[in-house]
Write an enzyme that holds these catalytic residues in place. Structure first.
Site: not given
Length: 700
Positions: A106, A126
């Site tokens: 990210e 995640e």
């Protein structure tokens, strides 16, 4: 001290991430990135910025050492860092090598440009913690590689090599040579050509048929996800990247992340994540304890366990010598090992060269003398103390000083086994689980005299052979089998009280176990459990008899290996089939015991089996056999098929509420057909329930 190092190379600023081992995005590193960007902004001689990590990792994402601390949410948080990157007035280039995972990816997506080594591994894992990316990953990645590729990565959490996206907007350049040199050359090209500052957020998400694709995705993911809510939330978030403006999509991602954080499934998965890391820590054995070199391993026994154990070491590049008493046994064992490697090659999981290299590390012998130079010897012989005694007395005379002598016993007293040698400090239990070359769990049994360096060596070796090691003290069955004995007993008692074979297994499998207790007994072999029960009956005459199970074994019904156990099995087929003959045995036993069958609910089946694990687990903690409750959970998650989404028996009990568990156990204690005294809550469980504390909060 900042973990981001800033330096100026001519007209470029380089921010090097430095937070070993994987550049976790801790507070100091996040702050260092922002400080570096500010410094570059204020320096007129700097024309562009390169952010680079180490060869091992650009960044592995969040710094797990900060989880649960104030630093985790201290500004600048990751979204703030990414905002600084996107709004920089000077080009920012991410130079990616090694792992680029989660928040690390990210972070890179927030840069204007990205260059990468072809073998860099990118992922958004995640979902494996019951979450989804929370810093724009679900919104930026689809804008660069398309909704379908992005959704596959996000829902699976799998790592993908950077070269797979060569030519896509995800990477502006793939660098074959020195990464920093390549990144700096690219940055100077951006400056020289006055290229625009590309913000991923400004790219419009699209898909030719979003309604049809996401309907298909929800149906497919929903069918696969079952007990896990995160994958469907990932679909919703990626759909928002295609159908909504960026900020609106970010709101969907943030709401989904917040919701998932509160789910029991995510709590369970996060618990398991930290439990696995905690299991390797031994309070009285410092992490810097010297370890012994293990360059050659001996294995006694070429049966199923011995060959499975050997494969682990061969895969790790460690030479193995297998010793058997008879040539026929060796031949069967070698044939089995060869078949395993041939199967892996056939399935494309291993190259022929790698398989050949593994097999070349294997030698066989009919003599203990060939173990004289082994650094570690593991016995995997019949589970009988007299047999173990003979083996260890011989090893004591044969093996060199300093060699570690290990037993693969699943229940027997490691202290007694150690007493058969003149070097009990070198003896340890290494309890592998069948099939030993596949199952992740390794119970490391610490004897009363086991040396600390031997224990440290065993834990290190477990990582080498890719096992999850959990330390256990010495008791009958250690952690896993001592607890499973109570679980199986409750299932067998309920069979005598009124439940059917099929009902018990279906109730437990619906709870989430991979296999019910009776199917599991058939797979393991009824004769194994029978041998243990007979030993326990002799040691504890007052113990309840498992009459149905014993009767089936007396009939030669040992499970899959004999084609009949609690179920019947057709040749070449492992499907468990209902067998009226078993129903007849159950009816006869009930009549003999004077038991009038009663209706037993699925809820009672689940509670008696699972809470039997919990109650015995609490006793293990009280006795110091297990170091911590999470270690028990790791044993059950990695070795016994306990549902991962429930986090292990001890975590599950805490989720239910320990006071509720104690209350639910009360009627079981009044049942005249259960083991006398067992359902009295373990002292630790009773204290925790009364004081509203968790297991590890209330240890003496």
């Amino acid at each position: 001290m900042s973990t981001a190092h800033y330096q100026v190379n001519g007209d470029l600023a380089v921010i090097r991430l430095d937070n070993p081992p994987v550049n976790g995005l801790g507070h100091a590193l996040r702050k260092g990135i922002v400080d570096g960007l500010k410094q570059a902004e204020g320096d007129n001689s700097v024309k562009a910025v390169v952010i680079i990590g180490s060869d091992r990792a650009f960044s592995g994402g969040a710094d797990i050492s900060e989880f649960g601390t104030s630093k985790m949410l201290a500004e600048p948080i990751l979204t703030t860092v990414i905002h600084y990157l996107e709004t920089s007035t000077k080009p920012v280039v991410a130079a990616i090598s090694g792992a680029c995972m989660g928040g690390g990816l990210e972070l890179a997506l927030g840069c204007h440009y990205r260059v990468a080594r072809p073998d860099a591994q990118i992922s958004l894992p995640e979902v494996k913690l019951g979450l989804l990316p929370g810093a724009g990953g679900t919104q930026r990645l689809p804008r660069l590689i398309g909704a379908e590729h992005a959704l596959n990565m996000i829902v699976s959490g799998a790592a993908v090599p950077a070269k797979q996206f060569q030519g896509s907007p995800l990477f502006d350049e793939i660098v074959e040579g020195d990464l920093l040199e390549g990144a700096q050359a690219f940055a100077r090209k951006v400056v020289a050509e006055n290229l625009p500052l590309k913000r991923v957020r400004d790219i419009k998400g699209s898909h030719p048929n979003p309604e049809g694709f996401f309907m298909f995705a929800r149906n497919t993911v929903g069918a696969m996800a079952k007990h896990y809510p995160a994958p469907l939330k990932c679909v919703d978030a990626v759909a928002a990247a295609v159908t909504k403006p960026f900020d609106a999509g970010m709101a969907v991602e943030r709401e989904a992340f917040t919701t998932l954080m509160q789910t029991p499934e995510s709590r369970a998965l996060r618990h398991a994540f930290f439990a696995e890391r905690l299991a390797s820590k031994i309070p009285d054995v410092p992490s810097d304890t010297p370890t012994r070199d293990i360059n050659k391993v001996g294995v006694i026994g070429a049966g199923t366990m011995g060959t499975g154990i050997s494969i682990n070491f061969l895969n790790a590049g460690i030479p193995v010598t297998i010793v058997e008493m008879k040539q026929e046994g060796l031949d069967r064992g070698i044939a089995h090992i060869r078949s395993v490697y041939e199967g892996r090659v056939k399935k494309g999981k291993m190259t022929e060269d790698k398989a050949r290299a593994c097999l070349d590390l294997l030698t066989t012998s009919l003599s203990y003398d060939d173990l004289a130079d082994a650094d570690l010897v593991i016995e995997a012989v019949f589970e009988e103390m007299s047999v173990k005694q003979s083996v260890f007395e011989t090893l004591d005379k044969t093996c060199k000083p300093g060699a570690i002598l290990a037993s693969n016993t699943s229940t027997l007293d490691v202290n007694r086994i150690a007493s058969f040698t003149k070097r009990p400090e070198d003896v340890i239990g290494l309890h592998f689980f069948s099939p030993a070359n596949i199952m992740k769990l390794l119970e490391v049994v610490r004897g009363a005299k086991t040396a600390k360096d031997v224990l440290a060596t065993a834990m290190k070796l477990a990582k080498t052979i890719k096992k999850t090691a959990v330390v256990s003290g010495v008791c009958d069955g250690f952690i896993g089998n001592r607890m499973i004995n109570q679980y199986q007993r409750e299932a067998l008692l309920m069979l005598q009280e009124g439940a059917s074979v099929q009902q018990i297994d279906k109730a437990i499998e619906k709870f989430g176990f991979a296999m019910g207790p009776l199917r599991m007994a058939d797979m393991a072999g009824g004769d194994i459990g029978w041998a243990i029960r007979k030993r326990q009956y002799a040691e504890k005459p007052e113990m309840k008899r498992m009459v149905v199970a014993d009767r089936l074994c007396e009939m030669g019904r040992y499970g899959q290996k004999t084609g009949a156990g609690f179920y019947r099995y057709e040749p070449g087929n492992r499907n468990a089939l209902h067998d009226p003959e078993v129903d007849k045995v159950i009816d006869e036993v009930r009549a003999e015991l004077g038991i009038k069958p009663r209706k037993i609910s699925n809820q009672e089946i689940v509670q008696r089996c699972v809470y039997a694990l919990v109650n015995e687990g609490a006793r293990l903690l009280e006795e110091g056999i297990a170091q911590r409750a999470s270690d028990i959970d790791m044993v059950y998650l990695t070795g016994y098929g306990f549902p991962v989404f429930r986090g292990g028996p001890m975590h599950y009990a805490e989720e239910v509420g320990l006071a509720n568990v104690v209350r639910d156990m009360e009627p079981f204690a009044k049942n005249p057909h259960t083991e006398p005294g067992f359902w009295q809550p373990a002292p630790l469980l009773a204290r925790c329930a009364a004081e509203g504390k968790g297991f590890d909060d209330n240890r003496r």
